[in-house]
Write a protein that holds these residues in place. Structure first.
Motif, mmCIF file in Angstrom:
data_model
loop_
_atom_site.group_PDB
_atom_site.id
_atom_site.type_symbol
_atom_site.label_atom_id
_atom_site.label_comp_id
_atom_site.label_asym_id
_atom_site.label_seq_id
_atom_site.Cartn_x
_atom_site.Cartn_y
_atom_site.Cartn_z
ATOM 1 N N VAL A 281 49.907 143.799 -24.594
ATOM 2 C CA VAL A 281 50.880 143.582 -23.749
ATOM 3 C C VAL A 281 50.047 143.772 -22.427
ATOM 4 C CG1 VAL A 281 52.731 144.334 -22.222
ATOM 5 C CG2 VAL A 281 52.532 144.128 -24.820
ATOM 6 N N LEU A 282 49.880 142.819 -21.469
ATOM 7 C CA LEU A 282 49.440 142.985 -20.049
ATOM 8 C C LEU A 282 50.191 144.018 -19.141
ATOM 9 C CD1 LEU A 282 47.891 139.345 -18.910
ATOM 10 C CD2 LEU A 282 46.857 141.322 -19.370
ATOM 11 N N VAL A 283 49.348 144.885 -18.698
ATOM 12 C CA VAL A 283 49.937 145.778 -17.768
ATOM 13 C C VAL A 283 48.966 145.906 -16.644
ATOM 14 C CG1 VAL A 283 51.104 147.196 -19.549
ATOM 15 C CG2 VAL A 283 48.974 147.807 -18.625
ATOM 16 N N GLU A 284 49.687 146.220 -15.452
ATOM 17 C CA GLU A 284 48.852 146.602 -14.081
ATOM 18 C C GLU A 284 47.946 147.991 -14.375
ATOM 19 O OE1 GLU A 284 48.793 144.336 -11.571
ATOM 20 O OE2 GLU A 284 49.958 143.375 -12.838
ATOM 21 N N MET A 285 46.709 147.830 -14.156
ATOM 22 C CA MET A 285 45.573 148.824 -14.323
ATOM 23 C C MET A 285 46.371 150.174 -13.542
ATOM 24 S SD MET A 285 43.174 148.785 -15.987
ATOM 25 C CE MET A 285 41.763 150.079 -15.299
ATOM 26 N N LYS A 286 46.871 149.808 -12.316
ATOM 27 C CA LYS A 286 47.476 151.257 -11.676
ATOM 28 C C LYS A 286 48.658 151.923 -12.390
ATOM 29 C CE LYS A 286 50.475 148.529 -8.660
ATOM 30 N NZ LYS A 286 51.758 148.875 -9.433
ATOM 31 N N ASP A 287 49.492 150.867 -13.110
ATOM 32 C CA ASP A 287 50.486 151.508 -14.007
ATOM 33 C C ASP A 287 50.015 152.279 -15.458
ATOM 34 O OD1 ASP A 287 51.839 150.847 -11.924
ATOM 35 O OD2 ASP A 287 52.474 148.826 -13.004
ATOM 36 N N LEU A 288 48.799 152.168 -15.514
ATOM 37 C CA LEU A 288 48.257 152.426 -17.095
ATOM 38 C C LEU A 288 48.825 153.745 -17.721
ATOM 39 C CD1 LEU A 288 46.770 151.341 -19.508
ATOM 40 C CD2 LEU A 288 44.532 152.631 -18.444
ATOM 41 N N GLU A 289 48.669 154.837 -16.959
ATOM 42 C CA GLU A 289 49.137 156.188 -17.311
ATOM 43 C C GLU A 289 50.532 156.173 -17.808
ATOM 44 O OE1 GLU A 289 47.182 155.772 -14.788
ATOM 45 O OE2 GLU A 289 45.671 157.372 -14.824
ATOM 46 N N ALA A 290 51.411 155.574 -16.950
ATOM 47 C CA ALA A 290 52.867 155.548 -16.901
ATOM 48 C C ALA A 290 53.247 154.508 -18.126
ATOM 49 C CB ALA A 290 53.576 154.899 -15.634
ATOM 50 N N GLU A 291 52.610 153.448 -18.113
ATOM 51 C CA GLU A 291 52.941 152.736 -19.517
ATOM 52 C C GLU A 291 52.454 153.273 -20.583
ATOM 53 O OE1 GLU A 291 54.126 149.548 -19.571
ATOM 54 O OE2 GLU A 291 54.273 149.098 -17.498
ATOM 55 N N LEU A 292 51.339 153.835 -20.732
ATOM 56 C CA LEU A 292 51.291 154.965 -22.069
ATOM 57 C C LEU A 292 52.096 156.011 -22.313
ATOM 58 C CD1 LEU A 292 47.286 154.852 -21.758
ATOM 59 C CD2 LEU A 292 48.801 153.614 -23.632
ATOM 60 N N PHE A 293 52.410 156.496 -21.107
ATOM 61 C CA PHE A 293 53.628 157.663 -21.428
ATOM 62 C C PHE A 293 54.995 157.081 -21.969
ATOM 63 C CE2 PHE A 293 51.192 160.536 -18.341
ATOM 64 C CZ PHE A 293 51.217 161.503 -18.995
ATOM 65 N N LYS A 294 55.126 155.967 -21.562
ATOM 66 C CA LYS A 294 56.420 155.316 -21.856
ATOM 67 C C LYS A 294 56.546 155.054 -23.418
ATOM 68 C CE LYS A 294 57.347 152.008 -18.986
ATOM 69 N NZ LYS A 294 57.291 150.508 -18.530
ATOM 70 N N ARG A 295 55.050 154.735 -23.782
ATOM 71 C CA ARG A 295 54.886 154.230 -25.248
ATOM 72 C C ARG A 295 54.788 155.606 -26.292
ATOM 73 N NH1 ARG A 295 53.680 150.188 -22.301
ATOM 74 N NH2 ARG A 295 53.842 147.938 -22.934
ATOM 75 N N LEU A 296 53.961 156.434 -25.572
ATOM 76 C CA LEU A 296 53.763 157.686 -26.334
ATOM 77 C C LEU A 296 54.986 158.586 -26.624
ATOM 78 C CD1 LEU A 296 50.045 158.194 -25.173
ATOM 79 C CD2 LEU A 296 50.573 157.589 -27.352
#
Lengths: 529, 529
Positions: free
Chosen positions: B476-491
């Motif tokens: 899934v494409l995500v914005e680089m600036k949101d990377l940590e937040a996107e990963l936290f969401k998934r983890l």
């Protein structure tokens, strides 16, 4: 000290010389250090292995030079001859050699090692002490594992809250070898001269020069040429050195050496400088280059290093107040250093007998020294929270007739919910004694049972240590059926981590027999940001 | 096995006899067991202490009877004579005697102990193995610490997911002594007869009776009287015993013994029965009485027990597939048992020389045996998730030209955020190799960098192991600036625990230099129920 009475032999009640028991707050501080270090290792994908505390005697033989005399041997009680491990590196290399299918690993190992220091030593150096080693074995592109080890080292000292108080001194064996060649050191004098250079962190150049020329017979002109180099350092400077006449960055010193035509013409020095160039680039990417000092006087004692070498120093590296922690003759940790290591590409093949080396790079943290510095700093920090011996969240108590069964039932409910709880093991304890027991251990909350409240299906939750004029000083009435949820709310507000990570509930809780289940309670509890 | 070539001495590359390296999945399983056990101990307010691996030889002398020959001695290299610890109980008693200000403690200790078993042994019994001890020292009201130890034992086996598969056999030394007295056993034969009774878990009564009468010279009538008692048990019955002719509850057996006029008239038996009565009441309150079996044949080998004694057995107690784990002659753990202990009120005074005893009650978990049963069960459980060697959450990879710097920058951001992350230590690794590396370690998520995406300030997050037809199979494409937040969401959705418990962030993250700080990211991430 205790002496048996009567017909038994009398003896002194003590631990063996150079060993100690760990208990109380020291044990808590030490465990916190281990857990912070382990967390960083795991963040970088490391695994741990555990080797026996003793090895075959012949495995250790010939690995420690003249320090071999410090090895503890087991008595010959028939069968194999064994010795206690002297460090964690040789057992790791032995393990790698035995498990030749493993071609790459990041492993950490926190364990005790044993060194039978001279009985004449008055410094109180410990004979049993902890090492904490992290090593990367495997064939990779240059300097990438090396850079990650430096990064890991920084993360560990940040995790220990040493930010700004540590410097990683770094050098390269090939630069040193090349530099000595260029200056004209005869091959047979490379090691002695290197070990003289290694003393520059505690002796002035004049003294080191005297050792080189008078004791080790080096041509004074050669010594002077060496002197022009080894006083150089660039980068973060924690401990001032009087010889330094200019302030370079690590990159600045590297560029100066790269421009040095004699050095660049030497194959060994050139290879080392190229390595450092790449390493510095990686450390910049990892945003830790500002924590290192490129220091040409760093030589490291052990012979098996083949590439980059490093030592971590701190302003508190040499605590004079605690003689016990002194490890100044410990080859695994440099003088005044709290961690040290480097690249050693040839050690595994010493065991495997194979021509193909398994390259390794690693670091050893002197956790006993880190412990004593941490303890000193904590003691000096008046704003720090007091250290608790245990982690109990709730003390279950009662006033009046003891209410033992009820206290036990409540404790059971809390344990089922994963809440750390204690109650007094007296049938009819007095209330002040119970408060005292909670206070001594710094237990943050009390659940207080009383007959009148229980009759109404209620009990009190009290935050311990509130001031006399606090409105909730005498506790808050809650419904017994909501007890776990009410506690989760309060514990959640104070701290995460009171929830058990694994499903360790007893059947009762799983079946929802006792008030809320953990899942329900967790849903009830407000989330912390 | 490796042999050095050339002029070096050749030797076998192995660990000493009876020892092993712990690594790979075994190490992971073992650590999980330790961590579950430790969690239960802490839930009950326990602290840990750490004693030296060796003690003065005279401290161990005279504590283990004829098993003293199994003690490992250190070589006499001058100075004190020392021996490796044989268990964790004697060092604990020595520590209590040395620290006489400590009048009460709940302590656990998980550590290796050493027993030099007969070289003729073909069973492969380990000479270095782990013990996990929990002990309560202090003067309390009767049976309260004893009951909590049984409760803790149950919580531990529930935490290990052995629910319904274990039984705690329980008995009381005073009941046994009284019973033998009542039956007419001469005082000098109490110990030999007790040890014969202890064999009832593997031999039929007829065989034990023969030993009593023929080998130990007991009057056959006395033996028959004993026989009427010791075949009795009441409560949970995991391993069928052929001699049992009726099914009693633990409470049922207790009541039968309490009604026995001869027994009740014996002071020792009466005291033991009173203890058991109170203990059963407490175990009912703790809701664990259904897990015990009151078993009059349980005698326990060690002489120092003075009150309640217990052993935990399981259906898998005697794994025939793994000879290494057999501890049938291990006095600390009964035959076929996975934990054992009891009350020992006189041991500390053996060291302190004081008349006042410090009463103790404890249990020792045979963690090596628990490990081998856990491993067997896990291997048999096809629905269990595969065991991961490391805990890495995210593998950072790239396609195209390598993008080494970018991979390193992303890995650094993730480490700063407390996310466990790895990347390939190759400058230009191939994409399939990177997927392979993630797959081998079971890493759940990949961050995939590509030049085109990076140019748009984006990257891909991919869940590893999705089926070919899954819509998000290619990420899934995500914005680089949101990377940590996107990963936290998934983890966060997958697991708690990816957030570091302590503040271990580097300065960069604290200053919010790289995308979201941990706190911001945590606020962004949805909470799990």
């Amino acid at each position: 000290m205790g002496r048996d009475k009567g017909d038994k032999k009398s003896y002194e009640l003590k631990t063996p010389k150079g060993t100690k028991d760990w208990d109380g707050k020291d044990m808590v501080i030490r465990d916190q250090i281990f857990s912070k270090i382990t967390e960083v290792f795991k963040r970088h994908g490391a695994v741990t292995i555990d080797t026996p505390v003793f090895e075959l005697k012949e495995i250790l033989a010939g690995k420690y030079g003249e320090d071999s005399k410090l090895i503890y041997d087991l008595a010959d009680q028939g069968g194999e001859l064994c010795s206690l491990r002297y460090d964690l590196t040789v057992p790791f290399a032995r393990w790698l050699a035995m498990n030749s299918s493993i071609q790459s690993i990041k492993r950490y190992h926190i364990a005790k090692v044993y060194r039978r220091d001279q009985p004449a030593m008055t410094k109180g150096r410990m004979r049993e002490f902890y090492q904490c080693d992290f090593d990367i074995a495997g064939v990779y592109d240059p300097m990438l594992p090396d850079a990650e080890i430096i990064r890991i080292t920084c993360e560990i000292f940040e995790a220990l809250e040493w930010s700004g108080r540590y410097t990683i001194k770094i050098n390269h064996r090939k630069i040193l070898d090349g530099l000595f060649e260029v200056c004209g050191v005869p091959t047979e004098k490379l090691r002695p001269i290197s070990s003289a250079v290694d003393k520059l962190d505690k002796s002035p150049w004049s003294e080191v020069r005297r050792e080189m020329t008078e004791e080790k017979g080096l041509d004074p002109e050669v010594a002077d040429r060496i002197g022009e180099y080894v006083v150089l350092s660039g980068g973060k400077d924690l401990l001032e050195r009087s010889q330094k006449d200019e302030k370079l960055s690590a990159r600045g010193l590297l560029e100066r050496l790269q421009k040095d035509e004699k050095l660049s013409a030497n194959a060994s020095a050139k290879a080392g400088l190229d390595d450092m160039d790449l390493l510095f680039t990686y450390l910049e990417t990892f945003e830790v280059l500002d924590r290192i000092s490129f220091d040409l006087s760093l030589a490291r004692g052990l012979d098996y290093y083949t590439g980059v070498i490093y030592e971590v120093i701190t302003e508190g590296s040499r605590p004079q107040t605690s003689e016990e922690e002194d490890r100044s003759n410990d080859p695994s940790v440099g003088v005044g250093s709290v961690a040290a290591g480097g690249r050693y590409d040839g050690l595994v093949s010493m065991f495997s007998g194979k021509k193909d080396n398994l390259p390794c790079v690693g670091i050893s943290f002197g956790v006993d020294r880190i412990f004593s510095i941490t303890k000193q700093r904590r003691a000096a920090d008046t704003s720090a929270a007091p250290i608790r011996l245990n982690e109990v969240d709730v003390f279950v108590m009662a006033f009046g007739s003891g209410l033992l069964t009820q206290r036990m039932q409540v404790a059971k409910r809390l344990w089922d919910a994963g809440i750390k709880a204690e109650f007094s093991w007296k049938a009819k304890p007095k209330l002040p004694q119970q408060f005292k027991a909670a206070e001594v251990n710094g237990v943050p909350w009390s659940v207080i049972l009383g007959e009148d409240e229980l009759a109404k299906g209620q009990c009190k939750i009290k935050q311990n240590g509130l001031s006399e004029d606090h409105p909730e000083k005498n506790g808050v009435l809650v419904e017994m059926k909501d007890l776990e949820a009410e506690l989760f709310k309060r514990l959640g507000r104070k701290e995460l981590g009171s929830l058990p990570e694994s499903g360790v509930l007893l059947d009762g809780a799983k079946n929802g027999m006792n008030g809320l289940s953990l899942e329900e309670a967790a849903r009830e509890a407000p989330k912390t940001g």
